[in-house]
Motif scaffolding. Structure first.
Motif, PDB file in Angstrom:
ATOM      1  N   ASP A 137      56.962  10.268  53.537  1.00  0.00           N
ATOM      2  CA  ASP A 137      57.108  10.124  51.820  1.00  0.00           C
ATOM      3  C   ASP A 137      55.749   9.827  51.404  1.00  0.00           C
ATOM      4  O   ASP A 137      54.781   9.549  51.719  1.00  0.00           O
ATOM      5  CB  ASP A 137      57.642   8.568  51.849  1.00  0.00           C
ATOM      6  CG  ASP A 137      58.394   8.516  50.640  1.00  0.00           C
ATOM      7  OD1 ASP A 137      57.625   8.717  49.380  1.00  0.00           O
ATOM      8  OD2 ASP A 137      59.107   7.465  50.271  1.00  0.00           O
ATOM      9  N   ASN A 185      55.218   9.142  48.391  1.00  0.00           N
ATOM     10  CA  ASN A 185      54.770   7.886  47.655  1.00  0.00           C
ATOM     11  C   ASN A 185      54.499   6.715  48.256  1.00  0.00           C
ATOM     12  O   ASN A 185      55.281   6.212  48.831  1.00  0.00           O
ATOM     13  CB  ASN A 185      56.178   7.928  46.678  1.00  0.00           C
ATOM     14  CG  ASN A 185      56.052   6.492  45.918  1.00  0.00           C
ATOM     15  OD1 ASN A 185      54.842   6.037  45.653  1.00  0.00           O
ATOM     16  ND2 ASN A 185      57.037   6.200  45.177  1.00  0.00           N
ATOM     17  N   PRO A 186      53.379   6.360  48.269  1.00  0.00           N
ATOM     18  CA  PRO A 186      52.971   4.863  49.149  1.00  0.00           C
ATOM     19  C   PRO A 186      53.285   3.509  48.496  1.00  0.00           C
ATOM     20  O   PRO A 186      53.267   2.644  49.343  1.00  0.00           O
ATOM     21  CB  PRO A 186      51.317   5.153  49.291  1.00  0.00           C
ATOM     22  CG  PRO A 186      51.057   5.741  47.959  1.00  0.00           C
ATOM     23  CD  PRO A 186      52.060   6.847  47.765  1.00  0.00           C
ATOM     24  N   ALA A 223      57.992   3.704  52.403  1.00  0.00           N
ATOM     25  CA  ALA A 223      56.791   3.495  52.984  1.00  0.00           C
ATOM     26  C   ALA A 223      56.317   2.156  53.329  1.00  0.00           C
ATOM     27  O   ALA A 223      55.706   1.704  54.083  1.00  0.00           O
ATOM     28  CB  ALA A 223      55.736   4.171  51.884  1.00  0.00           C
ATOM     29  N   ARG A 224      56.917   1.016  52.563  1.00  0.00           N
ATOM     30  CA  ARG A 224      56.439  -0.311  52.798  1.00  0.00           C
ATOM     31  C   ARG A 224      57.188  -0.879  54.004  1.00  0.00           C
ATOM     32  O   ARG A 224      56.676  -1.737  54.578  1.00  0.00           O
ATOM     33  CB  ARG A 224      56.775  -1.049  51.434  1.00  0.00           C
ATOM     34  CG  ARG A 224      55.327  -0.691  50.542  1.00  0.00           C
ATOM     35  CD  ARG A 224      55.339  -1.689  49.166  1.00  0.00           C
ATOM     36  NE  ARG A 224      56.439  -1.130  48.419  1.00  0.00           N
ATOM     37  CZ  ARG A 224      57.383  -1.928  47.663  1.00  0.00           C
ATOM     38  NH1 ARG A 224      57.321  -3.121  47.610  1.00  0.00           N
ATOM     39  NH2 ARG A 224      58.354  -1.386  46.769  1.00  0.00           N
ATOM     40  N   PRO A 237      53.999   4.595  58.131  1.00  0.00           N
ATOM     41  CA  PRO A 237      54.257   5.662  56.892  1.00  0.00           C
ATOM     42  C   PRO A 237      53.234   6.783  56.987  1.00  0.00           C
ATOM     43  O   PRO A 237      52.059   6.441  57.235  1.00  0.00           O
ATOM     44  CB  PRO A 237      54.243   4.761  55.598  1.00  0.00           C
ATOM     45  CG  PRO A 237      53.206   3.687  55.992  1.00  0.00           C
ATOM     46  CD  PRO A 237      53.372   3.636  57.491  1.00  0.00           C
ATOM     47  N   ILE A 281      51.915   9.510  54.684  1.00  0.00           N
ATOM     48  CA  ILE A 281      51.603   9.750  53.160  1.00  0.00           C
ATOM     49  C   ILE A 281      51.370  11.241  53.312  1.00  0.00           C
ATOM     50  O   ILE A 281      50.193  11.646  53.054  1.00  0.00           O
ATOM     51  CB  ILE A 281      50.781   8.956  52.556  1.00  0.00           C
ATOM     52  CG1 ILE A 281      51.080   7.211  52.849  1.00  0.00           C
ATOM     53  CG2 ILE A 281      51.139   9.003  51.025  1.00  0.00           C
ATOM     54  CD1 ILE A 281      52.442   6.876  52.500  1.00  0.00           C
ATOM     55  N   GLY A 313      50.281   0.772  60.341  1.00  0.00           N
ATOM     56  CA  GLY A 313      51.014   1.456  59.175  1.00  0.00           C
ATOM     57  C   GLY A 313      50.481   0.982  57.776  1.00  0.00           C
ATOM     58  O   GLY A 313      50.424   1.720  56.886  1.00  0.00           O
ATOM     59  N   GLU A 314      50.344  -0.227  57.829  1.00  0.00           N
ATOM     60  CA  GLU A 314      49.983  -0.940  56.546  1.00  0.00           C
ATOM     61  C   GLU A 314      48.453  -0.399  56.135  1.00  0.00           C
ATOM     62  O   GLU A 314      48.245  -0.196  54.842  1.00  0.00           O
ATOM     63  CB  GLU A 314      49.799  -2.508  56.303  1.00  0.00           C
ATOM     64  CG  GLU A 314      49.694  -3.198  55.203  1.00  0.00           C
ATOM     65  CD  GLU A 314      50.674  -2.785  53.795  1.00  0.00           C
ATOM     66  OE1 GLU A 314      51.701  -1.956  54.153  1.00  0.00           O
ATOM     67  OE2 GLU A 314      50.416  -3.366  52.929  1.00  0.00           O
ATOM     68  N   ARG A 353      48.772   3.063  54.630  1.00  0.00           N
ATOM     69  CA  ARG A 353      49.588   3.030  53.045  1.00  0.00           C
ATOM     70  C   ARG A 353      48.312   2.682  52.098  1.00  0.00           C
ATOM     71  O   ARG A 353      48.385   3.305  51.165  1.00  0.00           O
ATOM     72  CB  ARG A 353      50.542   1.986  53.266  1.00  0.00           C
ATOM     73  CG  ARG A 353      51.829   2.255  52.076  1.00  0.00           C
ATOM     74  CD  ARG A 353      52.848   1.222  52.318  1.00  0.00           C
ATOM     75  NE  ARG A 353      52.494  -0.132  51.915  1.00  0.00           N
ATOM     76  CZ  ARG A 353      52.183  -0.395  50.725  1.00  0.00           C
ATOM     77  NH1 ARG A 353      52.505   0.197  49.744  1.00  0.00           N
ATOM     78  NH2 ARG A 353      51.535  -1.702  50.630  1.00  0.00           N
ATOM     79  N   ALA A 365      45.923   5.424  51.576  1.00  0.00           N
ATOM     80  CA  ALA A 365      46.353   6.278  50.767  1.00  0.00           C
ATOM     81  C   ALA A 365      46.462   5.875  49.367  1.00  0.00           C
ATOM     82  O   ALA A 365      45.910   6.803  48.201  1.00  0.00           O
ATOM     83  CB  ALA A 365      47.973   6.747  51.152  1.00  0.00           C
TER      84      ALA A 365
END
Ligand code: PTJ
Length: 261
Positions: free
Chosen positions: A181, A183-184, A189-190, A195, A197, A230-231, A234, A237
């Motif tokens: 996705d 869109n972060p 994505a959350r 995620p 990006i 993952g965080e 995000r 990004a």
């Protein structure tokens, strides 16, 4: 006939829009899918329409996760079928354990069949999710319908262009969720464990080439998979986007004002 002059600086993007509009006419994409595409384009514009290091790292980690999975599944909606059926087929060819499942937010039996037919014509022999009989817990939308041989039993699910509720429901049912996705800030994505990006097609191509280079290096999979948070991806990004916008707002001559052609 789209009539877009080849000399137009955004020729490729306009051609893709015309193609998406045609796919909507054919019923593969829903009108909302065009809006989703436009939102994706906007975020891709901000990152410069290229794969950045935080995405490349996540794509490598995604490949390692898919290789480690006992039952990996990729979920396909109308936009994904229109934009990247060939890339989904290539992924399934590289990783034969990967199941391909149709999952639609705006589900009708005819659309499910259209999406499946597009995937089959790209070379995917078995397409799940056309006649799903099971529901995912805690998800009232049609996205809750899943295949009992696919997403229901999956341990790792790759969900491109997703809606946040389902990504959350998948994660809460204990599955490892990899989202693609641009869109972060999106709920998807959350909610995702990992995620990515990046643009869908670029991401799938890179995951595929990482799968090919990692498949004979089993001893490295766990470290690569666990070495990416993952965080953190995000947040990197978001920081990149904020930094690029700041540089552009200062009139930096180091960077082109728009995406890389
Ligand atoms: O085919 P259906 O019925 O399942 O419906 C699919 C849509 C796309 C309509 C549905 O999933 C939807 O509404 O999606 P959202 O909530 O708009 O989310 C789509 C997300 O994907 C947005 O955050 C976009 O920024 C992002 N996106 C759009 N195009 C791309 C993308 N990300 C990566 N690559 C793209 N090409």
């Amino acid at each position: 006939m789209h009539g877009i002059p080849t000399s137009h600086p955004r020729y490729r993007s306009l051609l893709l829009r015309a193609y998406m509009a045609d796919e909507m006419e054919r019923g593969l994409i829903v009108p909302e899918g065009l809006i989703a595409h436009g939102r994706g384009e906007a975020f891709d514009y901000i990152i410069g329409e290229k794969t950045l290091p935080f995405a490349a790292k996540a794509e490598k980690a995604a490949a390692a996760r898919l290789l480690l999975a006992k039952c990996p599944v990729i979920s396909v909606n109308g936009n994904v079928a229109a934009l990247a059926s060939k890339e989904v087929a290539a992924l399934a060819q590289t990783l034969p354990s990967l199941k391909v499942e149709v999952n639609l937010f705006h589900r009708t039996p005819a659309r499910a069949e259209l999406v499946a037919a597009r995937l089959r014509s790209a070379g995917i022999a078995e397409v799940l999710g056309v006649h799903p009989t099971v529901r995912l817990r805690g998800l009232p939308s049609d996205r809750g319908w899943v295949d009992q041989n696919g997403i229901l039993i999956a341990d790792t699910v790759l969900v491109p262009l997703e809606d946040g509720d389902r990504a959350k429901a998948l994660a809460s049912s204990g599955k490892f969720v990899i989202a693609i996705d641009l869109n972060p800030l999106s709920r998807t994505a959350r909610a995702a464990d990992l995620p990515i990006i990046d643009e869908l097609k670029r991401a799938l191509v890179r995951i595929n080439s990482e799968l090919k280079s990692l498949r004979r290096k089993r001893s490295t999979w766990a470290d690569i998979a666990e070495g990416t948070d993952g965080e953190e991806v995000r947040l990197q990004a978001l920081a990149y986007m904020a930094g690029r916008l700041k540089r552009l707002a200062k009139g930096s001559s180091q960077e082109p004002p728009g995406p890389v052609p």
